[in-house]
Design a protein around this motif. Structure first.
Motif, PDB file in Angstrom:
ATOM      1  N   SER A 144     -14.328  -8.427  -3.970  1.00  0.00           N
ATOM      2  CA  SER A 144     -13.295  -9.422  -3.628  1.00  0.00           C
ATOM      3  C   SER A 144     -13.930 -10.806  -3.446  1.00  0.00           C
ATOM      4  O   SER A 144     -13.276 -11.832  -3.670  1.00  0.00           O
ATOM      5  CB  SER A 144     -12.566  -9.030  -2.345  1.00  0.00           C
ATOM      6  OG  SER A 144     -11.940  -7.799  -2.512  1.00  0.00           O
ATOM      7  N   ASP A 145     -15.200 -10.834  -3.039  1.00  0.00           N
ATOM      8  CA  ASP A 145     -15.925 -12.118  -2.966  1.00  0.00           C
ATOM      9  C   ASP A 145     -15.934 -12.785  -4.340  1.00  0.00           C
ATOM     10  O   ASP A 145     -15.859 -14.014  -4.453  1.00  0.00           O
ATOM     11  CB  ASP A 145     -17.400 -11.893  -2.579  1.00  0.00           C
ATOM     12  CG  ASP A 145     -17.585 -11.464  -1.141  1.00  0.00           C
ATOM     13  OD1 ASP A 145     -16.666 -11.645  -0.335  1.00  0.00           O
ATOM     14  OD2 ASP A 145     -18.686 -10.949  -0.827  1.00  0.00           O
ATOM     15  N   ARG A 147     -18.609  -2.918  -6.265  1.00  0.00           N
ATOM     16  CA  ARG A 147     -18.239  -2.833  -4.851  1.00  0.00           C
ATOM     17  C   ARG A 147     -18.478  -4.170  -4.150  1.00  0.00           C
ATOM     18  O   ARG A 147     -19.459  -4.857  -4.409  1.00  0.00           O
ATOM     19  CB  ARG A 147     -19.040  -1.721  -4.138  1.00  0.00           C
ATOM     20  CG  ARG A 147     -18.672  -0.308  -4.497  1.00  0.00           C
ATOM     21  CD  ARG A 147     -17.235   0.062  -4.218  1.00  0.00           C
ATOM     22  NE  ARG A 147     -16.745  -0.102  -2.866  1.00  0.00           N
ATOM     23  CZ  ARG A 147     -16.809   0.828  -1.908  1.00  0.00           C
ATOM     24  NH1 ARG A 147     -17.380   1.984  -2.141  1.00  0.00           N
ATOM     25  NH2 ARG A 147     -16.287   0.592  -0.711  1.00  0.00           N
ATOM     26  N   GLY A 148     -17.570  -4.488  -3.259  1.00  0.00           N
ATOM     27  CA  GLY A 148     -17.658  -5.769  -2.551  1.00  0.00           C
ATOM     28  C   GLY A 148     -17.114  -6.932  -3.371  1.00  0.00           C
ATOM     29  O   GLY A 148     -17.254  -8.098  -2.995  1.00  0.00           O
ATOM     30  N   SER A 203      -9.171  -8.424   0.778  1.00  0.00           N
ATOM     31  CA  SER A 203      -9.772  -7.114   0.474  1.00  0.00           C
ATOM     32  C   SER A 203      -8.840  -6.026   0.999  1.00  0.00           C
ATOM     33  O   SER A 203      -7.803  -6.327   1.606  1.00  0.00           O
ATOM     34  CB  SER A 203     -11.111  -6.974   1.188  1.00  0.00           C
ATOM     35  OG  SER A 203     -12.070  -7.767   0.572  1.00  0.00           O
ATOM     36  N   ALA A 204      -9.242  -4.785   0.802  1.00  0.00           N
ATOM     37  CA  ALA A 204      -8.522  -3.657   1.394  1.00  0.00           C
ATOM     38  C   ALA A 204      -8.946  -3.517   2.855  1.00  0.00           C
ATOM     39  O   ALA A 204     -10.053  -3.925   3.214  1.00  0.00           O
ATOM     40  CB  ALA A 204      -8.877  -2.392   0.628  1.00  0.00           C
ATOM     41  N   GLU A 239      -6.603  -3.156  -2.304  1.00  0.00           N
ATOM     42  CA  GLU A 239      -6.406  -4.599  -2.121  1.00  0.00           C
ATOM     43  C   GLU A 239      -4.963  -4.968  -2.485  1.00  0.00           C
ATOM     44  O   GLU A 239      -4.348  -5.822  -1.854  1.00  0.00           O
ATOM     45  CB  GLU A 239      -7.304  -5.498  -2.961  1.00  0.00           C
ATOM     46  CG  GLU A 239      -8.730  -5.217  -3.329  1.00  0.00           C
ATOM     47  CD  GLU A 239      -9.620  -4.419  -2.459  1.00  0.00           C
ATOM     48  OE1 GLU A 239      -9.518  -3.195  -2.585  1.00  0.00           O
ATOM     49  OE2 GLU A 239     -10.442  -4.943  -1.707  1.00  0.00           O
ATOM     50  N   PHE A 294     -10.891  -8.051  -5.996  1.00  0.00           N
ATOM     51  CA  PHE A 294     -11.601  -6.865  -6.483  1.00  0.00           C
ATOM     52  C   PHE A 294     -11.241  -6.405  -7.890  1.00  0.00           C
ATOM     53  O   PHE A 294     -11.921  -5.564  -8.430  1.00  0.00           O
ATOM     54  CB  PHE A 294     -11.358  -5.717  -5.477  1.00  0.00           C
ATOM     55  CG  PHE A 294     -12.221  -4.504  -5.595  1.00  0.00           C
ATOM     56  CD1 PHE A 294     -13.563  -4.591  -5.967  1.00  0.00           C
ATOM     57  CD2 PHE A 294     -11.709  -3.249  -5.303  1.00  0.00           C
ATOM     58  CE1 PHE A 294     -14.351  -3.444  -6.032  1.00  0.00           C
ATOM     59  CE2 PHE A 294     -12.490  -2.105  -5.365  1.00  0.00           C
ATOM     60  CZ  PHE A 294     -13.811  -2.208  -5.733  1.00  0.00           C
ATOM     61  N   GLY A 299     -12.415 -10.539   4.155  1.00  0.00           N
ATOM     62  CA  GLY A 299     -13.023  -9.241   3.843  1.00  0.00           C
ATOM     63  C   GLY A 299     -12.335  -8.099   4.569  1.00  0.00           C
ATOM     64  O   GLY A 299     -11.460  -8.312   5.421  1.00  0.00           O
ATOM     65  N   LYS A 327     -13.579   2.914   5.376  1.00  0.00           N
ATOM     66  CA  LYS A 327     -12.833   1.832   4.703  1.00  0.00           C
ATOM     67  C   LYS A 327     -11.757   2.444   3.815  1.00  0.00           C
ATOM     68  O   LYS A 327     -11.988   3.516   3.226  1.00  0.00           O
ATOM     69  CB  LYS A 327     -13.759   1.064   3.754  1.00  0.00           C
ATOM     70  CG  LYS A 327     -14.876   0.289   4.369  1.00  0.00           C
ATOM     71  CD  LYS A 327     -15.795  -0.270   3.277  1.00  0.00           C
ATOM     72  CE  LYS A 327     -15.354  -1.666   2.898  1.00  0.00           C
ATOM     73  NZ  LYS A 327     -16.328  -2.398   2.076  1.00  0.00           N
ATOM     74  N   LYS A 346     -11.144 -16.242   1.317  1.00  0.00           N
ATOM     75  CA  LYS A 346     -11.201 -14.791   1.090  1.00  0.00           C
ATOM     76  C   LYS A 346     -11.427 -14.111   2.434  1.00  0.00           C
ATOM     77  O   LYS A 346     -12.284 -14.528   3.222  1.00  0.00           O
ATOM     78  CB  LYS A 346     -12.344 -14.453   0.120  1.00  0.00           C
ATOM     79  CG  LYS A 346     -12.506 -12.959  -0.130  1.00  0.00           C
ATOM     80  CD  LYS A 346     -13.643 -12.347   0.669  1.00  0.00           C
ATOM     81  CE  LYS A 346     -13.707 -10.843   0.567  1.00  0.00           C
ATOM     82  NZ  LYS A 346     -14.864 -10.254   1.264  1.00  0.00           N
ATOM     83  N   THR A 359     -11.006   1.579   0.867  1.00  0.00           N
ATOM     84  CA  THR A 359     -11.566   1.782  -0.487  1.00  0.00           C
ATOM     85  C   THR A 359     -12.307   3.119  -0.569  1.00  0.00           C
ATOM     86  O   THR A 359     -12.208   3.829  -1.573  1.00  0.00           O
ATOM     87  CB  THR A 359     -12.530   0.628  -0.853  1.00  0.00           C
ATOM     88  OG1 THR A 359     -11.841  -0.596  -0.637  1.00  0.00           O
ATOM     89  CG2 THR A 359     -12.987   0.706  -2.296  1.00  0.00           C
TER      90      THR A 359
HETATM   91  N1  PHD Z   1     -12.661  -3.163  -0.940  1.00  0.00           N
HETATM   92  C1  PHD Z   1     -13.676  -3.311  -1.947  1.00  0.00           C
HETATM   93  C2  PHD Z   1     -13.916  -4.765  -2.301  1.00  0.00           C
HETATM   94  C3  PHD Z   1     -14.430  -5.682  -1.217  1.00  0.00           C
HETATM   95  O1  PHD Z   1     -14.822  -6.807  -1.480  1.00  0.00           O
HETATM   96  O2  PHD Z   1     -14.437  -5.199   0.039  1.00  0.00           O
HETATM   97  P1  PHD Z   1     -15.084  -5.948   1.361  1.00  0.00           P
HETATM   98  O3  PHD Z   1     -14.482  -7.332   1.453  1.00  0.00           O
HETATM   99  O4  PHD Z   1     -14.683  -5.056   2.515  1.00  0.00           O
HETATM  100  O5  PHD Z   1     -16.597  -6.024   1.186  1.00  0.00           O
HETATM  101  C4  PHD Z   1     -14.947  -2.580  -1.523  1.00  0.00           C
HETATM  102  O6  PHD Z   1     -14.967  -1.994  -0.451  1.00  0.00           O
HETATM  103  O7  PHD Z   1     -15.893  -2.553  -2.282  1.00  0.00           O
END
Ligand code: PHD
Ligand code: ADP
Length: 458
Positions: free
Chosen positions: A199-200, A196-197, A36-37, A120, A182, A7, A47, A5, A49
């Motif tokens: 994609s992990d 949020r976050g 991710s985006a 994404e 995501f 980020g 970002k 993955k 997102t």
């Molecule tokens: N782009 C989404 C999902 C994500 O996982 O982003 P990043 O890998 O930048 O934490 C977010 O900002 O919430």
């Protein structure tokens, strides 16, 4: 097969995407890639997102948001032109983004999730296209076609158990598979994002589904550190950490890995490694089932703000059968989730994320607790932080709480609540939000002393 993955920081611009693709191509087992985006290119940047969220909100409120839409288009245009991608690629992305301008005015939360997920989705198309220009057989994978089934809670989806069987078929596909992180789809076909976050989380689900040999999570730091590197310069690097320790630290504020991303990998026993896109040869941090904790009892120290507590006291509470249940039932009926509830003989505190409470809700809860439970006192206190010491070795070590409390006292920090998790892997202190950073620094100095750092124990 490895699942990787990348980020937002790893995909922020064309230069970063080039690095990402090189990392992918350097190892033939890196076959299932979650992206991710595009994230921040520099500290003050926004970002994709977040650009999309601003765009979506404006469309909902004012019916249009041309400038905000253009800001998103510009990010992709810059990336596509610097990567010298065929014009069809940006053409397809613009067409996708144009569809977002035609919102029918219904289901605004569903619309917001579609808007957010496009970050994404379009990024995955770019990465797949760029890999193809390098001669690699890369395919963009749509999460709906792949079967990433999730629950329908917008912005907070949970994977459905039946998703895993279908996703396992990805293993049979040829070439490089580029999967947008995501979001997934409900049984009814509605797009829903993770929190949020998230994609992990996608990466962890896929790693579990295909029984990956390793889940590599690429970010912008060489490793997970024992403490947030924005608080302490050059903190101790964590080489190995257990799933349980990482889960606790992610919950308590280590933003480097999503707290919900541990469970799928843990259940399927997939090793996880957190690595740096900007320094891929660094060993990174391994998340493992067991670690030797003799050299480092405290694995990490984290803090998170945004908590409030409901304090309730009633003489002889301990003898009143069903008191705790009735208190928590009031919270359930008000649709509030709670985090912790340390208690005494005649009192109990319930800690919640404060964003759930409005002034009206607070007034209603306080009045219900007073009238239905006939308590002596009930009040709500806002702006608390939770500071957490985490380490598997703490269970068998004497004096950790005493050392921590002394360190906080010396730093002149008032402890408002202490809670030790039943597993004894964490020790939690409730402090005023304004004291959180100093509390983390004081605890870090106590448990990671200069001489130990210089001895190379970290
Ligand atoms: N782009 C989404 C999902 C994500 O996982 O982003 P990043 O890998 O930048 O934490 C977010 O900002 O919430
Ligand atoms: N204990 C920690 N160890 C490493 N990084 C941390 C820690 N706590 C917070 N962070 C922050 O997490 C960031 C990486 O997470 P994130 O911004 O979500 O990356 P990505 O865009 O790769 O998903 C790091 O740049 C760092 O500032």
């Amino acid at each position: 097969m490895k699942v990787c993955k990348f980020g937002g920081t790893s995909l922020a611009n064309a230069e970063q995407i080039r690095k990402v693709c090189q990392i992918i191509l350097n190892d033939g087992t890196r076959r299932l890639i979650v992206v991710s985006a595009p994230g921040k290119r520099y500290q003050e940047d926004i970002k994709v997102t977040d650009l999309l969220i601003t765009f979506g909100r404006k469309v909902i409120e004012h019916g249009q948001a041309q400038a905000e839409w253009q800001a998103v288009v510009d990010r992709y245009q810059e990336i596509c032109s610097e990567l010298q991608l065929p014009p069809t690629c940006i053409g397809e992305i613009i067409a996708n983004l144009q569809k977002l301008l035609q919102w029918d005015g219904e289901d605004s939360e569903g619309f917001m999730d579609v808007v957010k997920a496009s970050g994404e989705d379009n990024c995955a198309r770019v990465v797949a296209e760029y890999l193809r220009t390098l001669g690699a057989p890369a395919t963009y994978i749509n999460p709906r076609d792949a079967g990433l089934l999730v629950s329908g809670e917008y912005g907070n989806a949970q994977v459905l158990p039946e998703a895993y069987e279908k996703l396992a078929l990805l293993k049979e596909k040829e070439g490089l598979l580029i999967f947008p992180g995501f979001f997934g789809y409900t049984q009814e076909g509605k797009l829903t994002t993770f929190s949020r976050g998230g994609s992990d989380v996608t990466g962890s689900i896929l790693a579990a589904a295909v029984r990956a040999e390793l889940y590599e999570n690429f970010t912008d730091v060489d490793s997970v550190y024992a403490v947030n590197p924005h608080l302490v310069p050059n903190p101790c690097k964590i080489k190995e950490i257990t799933y349980r320790e990482m889960r606790e630290l992610s919950y308590a504020g280590f933003s480097v890995f999503h707290e919900e991303a541990l469970i799928p990998a843990f259940r399927a026993e997939i090793p996880v490694c957190i690595k740096n896109t900007n320094n891929p040869s660094a060993p990174g941090t391994k998340i493992v089932t067991r670690r030797d904790n003799s050299s480092r009892i405290v694995a990490g120290i984290a803090s998170d703000v945004g908590f409030c507590r409901i304090y309730v006291s009633k003489y002889l509470m301990n003898k009143e059968i069903g008191f705790g249940r009735r208190l928590l039932q009031i919270l359930e009926e008000e649709h509030l989730s709670y985090e912790h509830s340390p208690s005494g003989i005649d009192d109990i505190t319930v800690i919640l994320r404060q964003h759930q409470l409005t002034k009206e809700k607070e007034a209603r809860i306080v009045s219900r607790i007073k009238n239905e439970l006939h308590v002596d006192d009930v009040h709500v206190q806002y702006n608390m932080a939770l500071v957490m010491l985490v380490g598997e070795g703490m269970r068998s070590s004497v004096g950790i709480s005493a050392r921590a409390a002394t360190a906080l006292a010396i730093a002149d920090i008032n402890i408002e609540m202490i809670n030790q998790g039943s597993s004894e892997v964490n020790l939690m202190f409730g402090v005023r939000a304004g004291d959180a950073d100093n509390a983390v620094i004081a605890l870090y100095q106590e448990f990671y002393k200069e001489e130990e750092l210089s001895l190379g124990i970290c």
